[in-house]
Scaffold this active site. Structure first.
Site, PDB file in Angstrom:
ATOM      1  N   HIS A  23       4.977 -21.845   4.754  1.00  0.00           N
ATOM      2  CA  HIS A  23       6.434 -21.669   4.588  1.00  0.00           C
ATOM      3  C   HIS A  23       6.608 -22.897   4.011  1.00  0.00           C
ATOM      4  O   HIS A  23       7.787 -23.717   4.452  1.00  0.00           O
ATOM      5  CB  HIS A  23       6.966 -21.303   5.906  1.00  0.00           C
ATOM      6  CG  HIS A  23       7.154 -20.124   6.252  1.00  0.00           C
ATOM      7  ND1 HIS A  23       7.174 -19.550   7.416  1.00  0.00           N
ATOM      8  CD2 HIS A  23       6.764 -18.913   5.284  1.00  0.00           C
ATOM      9  CE1 HIS A  23       7.039 -18.311   7.495  1.00  0.00           C
ATOM     10  NE2 HIS A  23       6.879 -17.734   6.245  1.00  0.00           N
ATOM     11  N   HIS A  79       4.189  -5.632   3.713  1.00  0.00           N
ATOM     12  CA  HIS A  79       5.270  -6.837   3.777  1.00  0.00           C
ATOM     13  C   HIS A  79       5.239  -7.544   2.486  1.00  0.00           C
ATOM     14  O   HIS A  79       4.279  -7.780   1.871  1.00  0.00           O
ATOM     15  CB  HIS A  79       4.950  -7.960   4.875  1.00  0.00           C
ATOM     16  CG  HIS A  79       5.706  -9.031   4.963  1.00  0.00           C
ATOM     17  ND1 HIS A  79       7.162  -9.041   4.863  1.00  0.00           N
ATOM     18  CD2 HIS A  79       5.440 -10.044   5.567  1.00  0.00           C
ATOM     19  CE1 HIS A  79       7.323 -10.143   5.233  1.00  0.00           C
ATOM     20  NE2 HIS A  79       6.501 -10.903   5.522  1.00  0.00           N
ATOM     21  N   GLU A  81       6.470 -10.624   1.415  1.00  0.00           N
ATOM     22  CA  GLU A  81       6.201 -12.012   1.448  1.00  0.00           C
ATOM     23  C   GLU A  81       4.886 -12.193   0.745  1.00  0.00           C
ATOM     24  O   GLU A  81       3.960 -11.607   0.994  1.00  0.00           O
ATOM     25  CB  GLU A  81       6.102 -12.460   2.863  1.00  0.00           C
ATOM     26  CG  GLU A  81       6.392 -14.094   2.959  1.00  0.00           C
ATOM     27  CD  GLU A  81       6.878 -14.629   4.271  1.00  0.00           C
ATOM     28  OE1 GLU A  81       6.763 -14.073   5.126  1.00  0.00           O
ATOM     29  OE2 GLU A  81       7.320 -15.790   4.354  1.00  0.00           O
ATOM     30  N   ASP A  83       2.544 -14.291   0.725  1.00  0.00           N
ATOM     31  CA  ASP A  83       1.104 -14.496   1.215  1.00  0.00           C
ATOM     32  C   ASP A  83       0.459 -13.276   1.332  1.00  0.00           C
ATOM     33  O   ASP A  83      -0.903 -13.392   1.716  1.00  0.00           O
ATOM     34  CB  ASP A  83       1.262 -15.299   2.828  1.00  0.00           C
ATOM     35  CG  ASP A  83       2.246 -14.658   3.522  1.00  0.00           C
ATOM     36  OD1 ASP A  83       3.167 -14.246   3.451  1.00  0.00           O
ATOM     37  OD2 ASP A  83       1.847 -14.798   5.139  1.00  0.00           O
ATOM     38  N   HIS A 145       8.843  -9.736  10.545  1.00  0.00           N
ATOM     39  CA  HIS A 145      10.015 -10.588  10.793  1.00  0.00           C
ATOM     40  C   HIS A 145      10.856 -10.853   9.447  1.00  0.00           C
ATOM     41  O   HIS A 145      11.830 -11.780   9.529  1.00  0.00           O
ATOM     42  CB  HIS A 145       9.275 -12.111  10.910  1.00  0.00           C
ATOM     43  CG  HIS A 145       8.659 -12.753   9.744  1.00  0.00           C
ATOM     44  ND1 HIS A 145       9.054 -14.115   9.218  1.00  0.00           N
ATOM     45  CD2 HIS A 145       7.503 -12.273   9.123  1.00  0.00           C
ATOM     46  CE1 HIS A 145       8.341 -14.207   8.356  1.00  0.00           C
ATOM     47  NE2 HIS A 145       7.526 -13.217   8.031  1.00  0.00           N
ATOM     48  N   ASP A 164       1.872  -9.163  10.067  1.00  0.00           N
ATOM     49  CA  ASP A 164       2.356 -10.503  10.540  1.00  0.00           C
ATOM     50  C   ASP A 164       2.218 -10.460  12.082  1.00  0.00           C
ATOM     51  O   ASP A 164       1.782 -11.295  12.674  1.00  0.00           O
ATOM     52  CB  ASP A 164       3.673 -11.138  10.075  1.00  0.00           C
ATOM     53  CG  ASP A 164       3.596 -11.918   8.917  1.00  0.00           C
ATOM     54  OD1 ASP A 164       2.582 -12.122   8.413  1.00  0.00           O
ATOM     55  OD2 ASP A 164       4.693 -11.883   8.020  1.00  0.00           O
ATOM     56  N   TYR A 192       2.740 -19.203  16.764  1.00  0.00           N
ATOM     57  CA  TYR A 192       3.274 -18.389  15.934  1.00  0.00           C
ATOM     58  C   TYR A 192       4.463 -17.666  16.244  1.00  0.00           C
ATOM     59  O   TYR A 192       5.398 -17.387  15.677  1.00  0.00           O
ATOM     60  CB  TYR A 192       2.245 -17.533  15.340  1.00  0.00           C
ATOM     61  CG  TYR A 192       2.388 -16.444  14.347  1.00  0.00           C
ATOM     62  CD1 TYR A 192       1.778 -16.946  13.078  1.00  0.00           C
ATOM     63  CD2 TYR A 192       2.945 -15.116  14.474  1.00  0.00           C
ATOM     64  CE1 TYR A 192       2.378 -16.136  11.874  1.00  0.00           C
ATOM     65  CE2 TYR A 192       3.159 -14.582  13.359  1.00  0.00           C
ATOM     66  CZ  TYR A 192       2.614 -14.835  11.884  1.00  0.00           C
ATOM     67  OH  TYR A 192       2.882 -14.039  10.722  1.00  0.00           O
ATOM     68  N   HIS A 225      -2.918 -12.128   9.521  1.00  0.00           N
ATOM     69  CA  HIS A 225      -3.248 -13.410   9.750  1.00  0.00           C
ATOM     70  C   HIS A 225      -4.368 -13.564  10.776  1.00  0.00           C
ATOM     71  O   HIS A 225      -3.823 -13.092  11.856  1.00  0.00           O
ATOM     72  CB  HIS A 225      -2.195 -14.325   9.927  1.00  0.00           C
ATOM     73  CG  HIS A 225      -1.069 -14.259   8.814  1.00  0.00           C
ATOM     74  ND1 HIS A 225      -1.570 -14.985   7.425  1.00  0.00           N
ATOM     75  CD2 HIS A 225       0.016 -14.247   8.931  1.00  0.00           C
ATOM     76  CE1 HIS A 225      -0.792 -15.085   6.710  1.00  0.00           C
ATOM     77  NE2 HIS A 225       0.403 -14.606   7.272  1.00  0.00           N
TER      78      HIS A 225
HETATM   79 FE1  FEO Z   1       5.727 -12.727   6.552  1.00  0.00          FE
HETATM   80 FE2  FEO Z   1       2.439 -13.615   6.652  1.00  0.00          FE
HETATM   81  O1  FEO Z   1       4.086 -13.233   5.931  1.00  0.00           O
END
Ligand code: FEO
Length: 395
Positions: A23, A79, A81, A83, A145, A164, A192, A225
């Site tokens: 991030h 998701h 995002e 990543d 999230h 996530d 996390y 992750h």
């Molecule tokens: Fe919310 Fe691992 O991205």
């Protein structure tokens, strides 16, 4: 690297051993991370999520070793995002019309991030797509999230792809929860949750109840992750349920910054007083200017109370304390107590200011705090010890 989870399901992600900040510069990743992507082959071939953009080319080459990209029938993007979606642009240059299953919010996020009119197929909770002998069932998970977050469940194999949720920033070649060091794994999971999911605890609780009520078997949880949960996979769900319930341990943390040691001496004297009054409580001290802020936040998450200290500077507080208080405010911790302390030379506003910020952050303030002028001498430190002793019974 890729490996089979089942004969027909492969992990095709990327282990990022080097990553130390996530991030931007916001989240420390002492143990690196992984971007997990999965390839499911039935009558149809499905790719679930991709990797962070810098690894996009490597991801595609790796994927090509497994399969002709043109054989991918559909993509599930749990998701948006980057990543997890950073590999999409390169992939879709090769297979441009491939349908992408995502939530309606996902569609908005993808368009905002990539400005492309890809073949999106927005789905809602309960909708499913048959891939042959198995179905993929979609479960929206808004604000876990991001608004677009989604899980999907693979029937037959009983695998929940949770993105996530239930993940952790933890690089390991071992990739399964029963193979890695459990202490390290727990530390990364709680960090996390504390740093990313705390503001959404009510939604976490609701989502867990919703998934449990679906009453489907879960043999594995494949996150986006860190490790795959295959040994007692519901242990992390049960752990999340505890963390979502305004979690706290019997711990008090003192967060302070200090210019010429006065506020540090106060912190240690207060800690001594707390310990004298309560020998069972865990007490931890952090100079916030010298500590990793995400590790400090994890300790705040575990604490039933925090004491925050800063000397007064320019009618205000030191920047590391201001920073951590802003982080704490944003995370919206519940059911925690707090008090303030600090040394000063003349105007002495710091304690009042910290109390105000802690109140705004939703903490239950205990007392007015304590401040000491100049370099605290023995009587001043005795007052701090007494302050700690008296405070201990109220925390
Ligand atoms: Fe919310 Fe691992 O991205």
């Amino acid at each position: 690297m890729s490996f089979n989870i089942r004969d027909h399901i492969a992990w095709v992600g990327k282990i990022d051993w080097e990553l130390r900040k996530f991030h931007g510069e916001e989240y420390s990743t002492h143990r690196g991370t992984t971007y997990n992507s999965y390839l499911v082959q039935d009558e149809k071939t499905v790719l679930i999520d991709t990797v962070w953009e810098p690894f996009s080319r490597e991801f595609l080459e790796n994927l090509r070793r497994r399969i002709d990209l043109k054989k991918i029938d559909l993509i599930v993007a749990n998701h948006a995002e980057i990543d997890h979606s950073g590999g999409l642009a390169d992939l879709l240059r090769e297979i441009p019309d491939t349908p992408i299953y995502c939530t309606a919010n996902g569609l908005k996020s993808f368009k905002g991030l990539f400005h492309q009119d890809w073949n999106f197929k927005p789905v809602k909770t309960g909708e499913k797509v048959s891939i042959g002998s198995r179905d993929l069932v979609f479960i929206e998970a808004p604000m876990l999230h991001w608004p677009d977050s989604m899980f999907c469940y693979l029937t037959g194999d009983n695998i929940l792809f949770s993105n996530d949720a239930f993940g952790q920033h933890y690089a390991s070649e071992l990739m399964y929860n029963d193979l890695v060091d459990r202490t390290e794994l727990y530390q990364e999971c709680i960090k996390y949750y504390a740093n990313i999911l705390t503001p959404f605890s009510k939604l976490v609780d609701r989502k867990i109840k919703e998934v449990v009520a679906m009453n489907v078997p879960v043999d594995m949880i494949c996150t986006s992750h860190g490790v795959i949960w295959r040994d007692d996979p519901l242990q992390i769900v049960n752990q999340y349920a505890q963390w979502a319930d305004d979690y706290q341990e019997n711990q008090i943390s003192l967060l302070y910054d200090s210019m010429w040691q006065g506020t540090r001496k106060m912190a240690e004297a207060i800690a001594g007083g707390i310990h004298a009054a309560d020998g069972d409580v865990t007490i931890k001290l952090f100079n916030t200017a010298r500590s990793d802020k995400n590790d400090v936040i994890t300790e705040v998450f575990k604490s039933k109370a925090i004491l925050v200290g800063s000397p007064t500077i320019n009618k205000g507080i030191l920047s590391s304390i201001a920073g951590i208080l802003e982080e704490i405010r944003g995370l919206g911790f519940k059911r925690k107590k707090a008090a303030a302390f600090g040394a000063y030379g003349w105007s002495g506003e710091s304690v009042k200011m910290i109390v105000q910020k802690l109140e705004e952050a939703g903490f239950d303030i205990v007392g007015e705090g304590i401040r000491e002028m100049w370099n605290p001498d023995e009587p001043a430190l005795e007052r701090c010890t007494r302050f700690g002793r008296e405070l201990a019974g109220k925390l």
